[in-house]
Design a protein around this motif. Structure first.
Motif, PDB file in Angstrom:
ATOM      1  N   GLN A 208      44.314  38.763  40.607  1.00 49.85           N
ATOM      2  CA  GLN A 208      44.168  37.482  39.928  1.00 49.85           C
ATOM      3  C   GLN A 208      42.938  36.744  40.441  1.00 49.85           C
TER       4      GLN A 208
ATOM      5  N   GLN B 268      41.363  32.806  40.317  1.00 41.91           N
ATOM      6  CA  GLN B 268      41.571  31.405  39.972  1.00 41.91           C
ATOM      7  C   GLN B 268      40.204  30.727  39.855  1.00 41.91           C
TER       8      GLN B 268
ATOM      9  N   TYR C 156      39.632  35.891  32.842  1.00 41.74           N
ATOM     10  CA  TYR C 156      40.169  34.704  33.500  1.00 41.74           C
ATOM     11  C   TYR C 156      39.387  33.464  33.066  1.00 41.74           C
TER      12      TYR C 156
END
Length: 125
Positions: A1, A3, A114
């Motif tokens: 992931q 961010q 993302y």
């Protein structure tokens, strides 16, 4: 992931400047091509600028070419958008986006993995 968090938006007069920042955390930042997109009210999200993983290559939308500069710092895990000579039509929410192993040919928002939450830029007198 990965961010992503944008900052630096605000209200500015026509002809003014703003510098947006995008802070990244999670995976290895330099593995990702990075882009800026924007979305004005009632319009679709559009490409603004993209930068290669090393930062050595960039690509811009015609509407911002010569006024905006995209850059990145792979040590600080951050990307920037310096916006000069701002116009009312630049008013939008600005988003940063990351694409794994992306390059400067990636100008379609559907290609990005993302996204940040966006930061509002308003150009008005």
């Amino acid at each position: 992931q990965v961010q992503l968090v944008e900052s630096g938006g605000g209200l500015v007069q026509p002809g003014g400047s703003l510098r947006l920042s995008c802070a990244s955390s999670g995976r290895t930042f330099s593995d990702y091509g990075m882009g800026w997109f924007r979305q004005a009210p009632g319009k679709e999200r559009e490409f603004v600028a993209v930068i290669s993983r090393s930062g050595g290559s960039t690509n811009y939308a015609d509407s911002v070419k010569g006024r905006f500069t995209i850059s990145r710092d792979n040590v600080k895990n951050a990307m920037y958008l310096q916006m000069n000579s701002l116009k009312p039509e630049d008013t939008a929410i600005y988003y940063c986006a990351a694409k794994w192993l992306g390059g400067i040919w990636n100008k379609n928002n559907n290609e990005y993995n993302y996204w940040g939450q966006g930061t509002q830029v308003t150009v008005s007198s």
